[in-house]
Design a protein around this motif. Structure first.
Motif, short mmCIF file in Angstrom:
data_model
loop_
_atom_site.label_atom_id
_atom_site.label_comp_id
_atom_site.label_asym_id
_atom_site.label_seq_id
_atom_site.Cartn_x
_atom_site.Cartn_y
_atom_site.Cartn_z
N ARG A 129 0.87 -1.18 0.00
CA ARG A 129 0.00 0.00 0.00
C ARG A 129 0.90 1.22 0.00
O ARG A 129 2.08 1.13 0.37
CB ARG A 129 -0.90 0.02 1.23
CG ARG A 129 -0.16 0.15 2.55
CD ARG A 129 -1.08 0.05 3.74
NE ARG A 129 -1.62 -1.30 3.87
CZ ARG A 129 -2.40 -1.67 4.87
NH1 ARG A 129 -2.74 -0.79 5.79
NH2 ARG A 129 -2.83 -2.91 4.95
N CYS A 176 8.82 -3.34 -5.15
CA CYS A 176 7.65 -4.16 -5.46
C CYS A 176 6.43 -3.37 -4.99
O CYS A 176 6.21 -3.23 -3.78
CB CYS A 176 7.72 -5.52 -4.78
SG CYS A 176 6.28 -6.57 -5.12
N ILE A 177 5.67 -2.83 -5.94
CA ILE A 177 4.51 -1.99 -5.64
C ILE A 177 3.25 -2.74 -6.03
O ILE A 177 3.13 -3.23 -7.17
CB ILE A 177 4.59 -0.65 -6.40
CG1 ILE A 177 5.91 0.05 -6.09
CG2 ILE A 177 3.41 0.24 -6.06
CD1 ILE A 177 6.18 1.26 -6.99
N LEU A 178 2.30 -2.84 -5.10
CA LEU A 178 1.06 -3.57 -5.35
C LEU A 178 -0.14 -2.64 -5.18
O LEU A 178 -0.10 -1.69 -4.40
CB LEU A 178 0.92 -4.75 -4.38
CG LEU A 178 2.07 -5.76 -4.31
CD1 LEU A 178 1.75 -6.83 -3.27
CD2 LEU A 178 2.33 -6.38 -5.66
N ASP A 179 -1.21 -2.95 -5.93
CA ASP A 179 -2.46 -2.22 -5.71
C ASP A 179 -3.32 -2.99 -4.71
O ASP A 179 -2.88 -3.99 -4.12
CB ASP A 179 -3.20 -2.00 -7.04
CG ASP A 179 -3.61 -3.31 -7.71
OD1 ASP A 179 -3.57 -4.38 -7.05
OD2 ASP A 179 -3.98 -3.28 -8.90
N LYS A 224 -2.05 -6.71 -7.47
CA LYS A 224 -1.38 -6.69 -8.77
C LYS A 224 -0.23 -5.69 -8.74
O LYS A 224 -0.32 -4.62 -8.14
CB LYS A 224 -2.38 -6.31 -9.87
CG LYS A 224 -3.48 -7.35 -10.08
CD LYS A 224 -4.38 -6.94 -11.23
CE LYS A 224 -5.48 -7.99 -11.47
NZ LYS A 224 -6.38 -7.60 -12.58
N GLN A 225 0.86 -6.05 -9.43
CA GLN A 225 2.04 -5.19 -9.45
C GLN A 225 1.78 -3.92 -10.24
O GLN A 225 1.10 -3.93 -11.27
CB GLN A 225 3.23 -5.94 -10.03
CG GLN A 225 3.74 -7.06 -9.14
CD GLN A 225 5.11 -7.57 -9.56
OE1 GLN A 225 5.82 -6.90 -10.29
NE2 GLN A 225 5.48 -8.75 -9.08
N GLN A 226 2.31 -2.83 -9.71
CA GLN A 226 2.19 -1.51 -10.32
C GLN A 226 3.57 -0.93 -10.61
O GLN A 226 4.58 -1.43 -10.11
CB GLN A 226 1.41 -0.57 -9.40
CG GLN A 226 0.02 -1.06 -9.03
CD GLN A 226 -0.90 -1.13 -10.23
OE1 GLN A 226 -1.11 -0.14 -10.93
NE2 GLN A 226 -1.45 -2.32 -10.48
N THR A 227 3.60 0.14 -11.42
CA THR A 227 4.88 0.78 -11.77
C THR A 227 5.02 2.16 -11.13
O THR A 227 6.00 2.85 -11.38
CB THR A 227 5.01 0.92 -13.30
OG1 THR A 227 3.89 1.67 -13.80
CG2 THR A 227 5.03 -0.45 -13.96
N SER A 228 4.05 2.56 -10.31
CA SER A 228 4.14 3.86 -9.66
C SER A 228 3.43 3.81 -8.31
O SER A 228 2.61 2.91 -8.06
CB SER A 228 3.51 4.96 -10.53
OG SER A 228 2.11 4.72 -10.70
N THR A 229 3.74 4.78 -7.46
CA THR A 229 3.10 4.86 -6.15
C THR A 229 2.95 6.33 -5.78
O THR A 229 3.54 7.22 -6.41
CB THR A 229 3.92 4.12 -5.08
OG1 THR A 229 3.17 4.07 -3.86
CG2 THR A 229 5.25 4.80 -4.84
#
Length: 224
Positions: free
Chosen positions: A176, A200-203, A207-212
């Protein structure tokens, strides 16, 4: 795992204690060694006369389930080769301070043998004993005493706990977004080079994301 210096300047960082604990449990299961369980002895303390919460209201089972930042869990599961972190100052002259990291090399019934891997006393072998610990956070609503080893597993640590440390390899796990001002900057600045950092960024769905999101309180720049 056979090289105690492998964990000397690398770590996984996460924003919450829940995420850190999940990673540590997962990593501990990967160590092919016998597991030793240490349980704490918890007891309620007398509350202040003007306190609305009285210690005698709480059962031992409730206290066992209570978790607080800077306190070891009621149940500690350890294996030889596990990296751990001290949660209290034990002997500052010997470099055994809050935040010092070690590698477990002996699991006794009443002590834990470990080798220091950070600070000024690297490679020193020490024995850690149980201590009477009380939550240091004055805002914590429950007053209780926990007799336990003052340590936590530290394959992963919270971003706040990593402040002041320089690491050669960092994995940043963000199930998060960060939730306080400057927290993302603290995590990203633990390494000197971008190539030494993996994220490692998750929504919310995993699911993996490329930004936060980078949380910034713009009010702090009002008088700059």
């Amino acid at each position: 795992m056979k090289d105690p210096h492998f964990f000397q300047d690398r770590a996984i960082l996460a924003p919450t204690l829940e995420a850190v604990e999940m990673i540590n449990i997962y990593m501990l299961e990967m160590i092919a060694a016998p597991e030793h369980e240490y349980l704490s002895s918890d007891s309620a303390l007398r509350s202040d006369e003007d306190s609305e919460i009285q210690g005698e209201w709480f059962t031992t089972e409730f206290l066992n389930d209570t978790k607080s930042s800077g306190m070891p869990n009621h149940k500690l599961l350890l294996k030889v080769g596990t990296p751990i972190m001290l949660l209290r100052n034990i002997d500052q002259a010997a470099g055994l301070c809050n935040g010092t990291r070690l590698i477990v090399n002996e699991l006794g019934e009443h002590f834990i043998g470990a080798t220091v891997i950070t600070g000024t006393n690297v490679n020193d072998k020490v024995h850690i004993l149980r201590m009477d610990l009380v939550p240091s956070d004055s805002k914590f609503p429950i007053k209780f005493r926990r007799r336990q080893f003052p340590i936590a597993i530290c394959f992963a640590m919270t971003i706040n706990k990593s402040q002041g440390q320089t690491l050669s390899q960092v994995g940043l796990f963000l199930p998060r977004p960060v939730f306080t001002h400057g927290q993302l900057y603290v995590a990203l600045s633990r390494v000197r080079s971008r190539k030494c950092l993996k994220l490692c960024i998750l929504d919310e769905g995993g699911k993996q994301q490329t930004s936060t999101v980078n949380v910034v309180f713009k009010e702090v720049f009002g008088n700059v």
